[in-house]
Design a protein around this motif. Structure first.
Motif, PDB file in Angstrom:
ATOM      1  N   UNK A  58       0.829  -1.200   0.000  1.00  0.00           N
ATOM      2  CA  UNK A  58       0.000   0.000   0.000  1.00  0.00           C
ATOM      3  C   UNK A  58       0.865   1.252   0.000  1.00  0.00           C
ATOM      4  N   UNK A  59       0.429   2.283  -0.729  1.00  0.00           N
ATOM      5  CA  UNK A  59       1.038   3.610  -0.636  1.00  0.00           C
ATOM      6  C   UNK A  59      -0.091   4.635  -0.729  1.00  0.00           C
ATOM      7  N   UNK A  60       0.212   5.819  -1.226  1.00  0.00           N
ATOM      8  CA  UNK A  60      -0.802   6.871  -1.292  1.00  0.00           C
ATOM      9  C   UNK A  60      -1.810   6.620  -2.410  1.00  0.00           C
ATOM     10  N   UNK A  61      -1.321   6.460  -3.646  1.00  0.00           N
ATOM     11  CA  UNK A  61      -2.240   6.222  -4.769  1.00  0.00           C
ATOM     12  C   UNK A  61      -1.865   5.018  -5.634  1.00  0.00           C
ATOM     13  N   UNK A  62      -0.790   4.327  -5.318  1.00  0.00           N
ATOM     14  CA  UNK A  62      -0.471   3.099  -6.039  1.00  0.00           C
ATOM     15  C   UNK A  62       0.846   3.069  -6.783  1.00  0.00           C
ATOM     16  N   UNK A  79       3.950 -10.901  -3.733  1.00  0.00           N
ATOM     17  CA  UNK A  79       3.537  -9.526  -3.429  1.00  0.00           C
ATOM     18  C   UNK A  79       2.461  -9.061  -4.400  1.00  0.00           C
ATOM     19  N   UNK A  80       1.495  -8.323  -3.860  1.00  0.00           N
ATOM     20  CA  UNK A  80       0.371  -7.810  -4.638  1.00  0.00           C
ATOM     21  C   UNK A  80       0.231  -6.318  -4.370  1.00  0.00           C
ATOM     22  N   UNK A  81       0.120  -5.531  -5.422  1.00  0.00           N
ATOM     23  CA  UNK A  81      -0.090  -4.085  -5.295  1.00  0.00           C
ATOM     24  C   UNK A  81      -1.562  -3.804  -4.974  1.00  0.00           C
ATOM     25  N   UNK A  82      -1.787  -2.844  -4.081  1.00  0.00           N
ATOM     26  CA  UNK A  82      -3.157  -2.421  -3.779  1.00  0.00           C
ATOM     27  C   UNK A  82      -3.475  -1.218  -4.661  1.00  0.00           C
ATOM     28  N   UNK A  83      -4.355  -1.425  -5.637  1.00  0.00           N
ATOM     29  CA  UNK A  83      -4.733  -0.385  -6.597  1.00  0.00           C
ATOM     30  C   UNK A  83      -5.291   0.855  -5.909  1.00  0.00           C
ATOM     31  N   UNK A  84      -4.780   2.012  -6.274  1.00  0.00           N
ATOM     32  CA  UNK A  84      -5.326   3.268  -5.780  1.00  0.00           C
ATOM     33  C   UNK A  84      -4.861   3.670  -4.397  1.00  0.00           C
ATOM     34  N   UNK A  85      -4.098   2.808  -3.728  1.00  0.00           N
ATOM     35  CA  UNK A  85      -3.522   3.140  -2.441  1.00  0.00           C
ATOM     36  C   UNK A  85      -4.545   3.483  -1.366  1.00  0.00           C
TER      37      UNK A  85
END
Length: 100
Positions: A58-62, A79-85
């Motif tokens: 997770x980050x701010x917006x992805x 690892x999986x990115x969280x879309x849109x943070x």
């Protein structure tokens, strides 16, 4: 690199979330229970990331989380990115702690 929506990640019981935002960003809003490792420290602190489970980044917006997820994958992590943070997490009405 795989990506998931915040709602899908939130629905996973016990999901391990690595938040790669800076500490000052956590002061504004955060998801409780995350592993907080700023992107710039990820290489040095990689041993803090569990290898025995999928990690959701997770980050701010992805953008930063996508970089981190790619790096973690290259190191053998699932690892999986969280879309849109966290912005999208908040917009989806999911739990966010605000302030200190």
């Amino acid at each position: 690199m795989r990506s998931m929506t915040p709602a899908d990640v939130n629905a996973i019981d016990g999901a391990v979330i690595v938040d790669v935002r800076e500490p000052r960003e956590h002061e504004q809003a955060r998801v409780e229970g995350t592993i907080d490792i700023p992107l710039g420290e990820l290489v040095e602190r990689i041993d803090e990331v569990p290898r025995d489970t999928t990690v959701y980044v997770l980050c701010h917006v992805g953008g930063r989380s996508a970089q981190a997820a790619q790096y973690l994958e290259a190191q053998g992590f699932d690892a999986v990115n969280i879309d849109g943070g966290i912005v999208e997490w908040y917009r989806a009405g999911l739990p966010v702690a605000v302030g200190n």
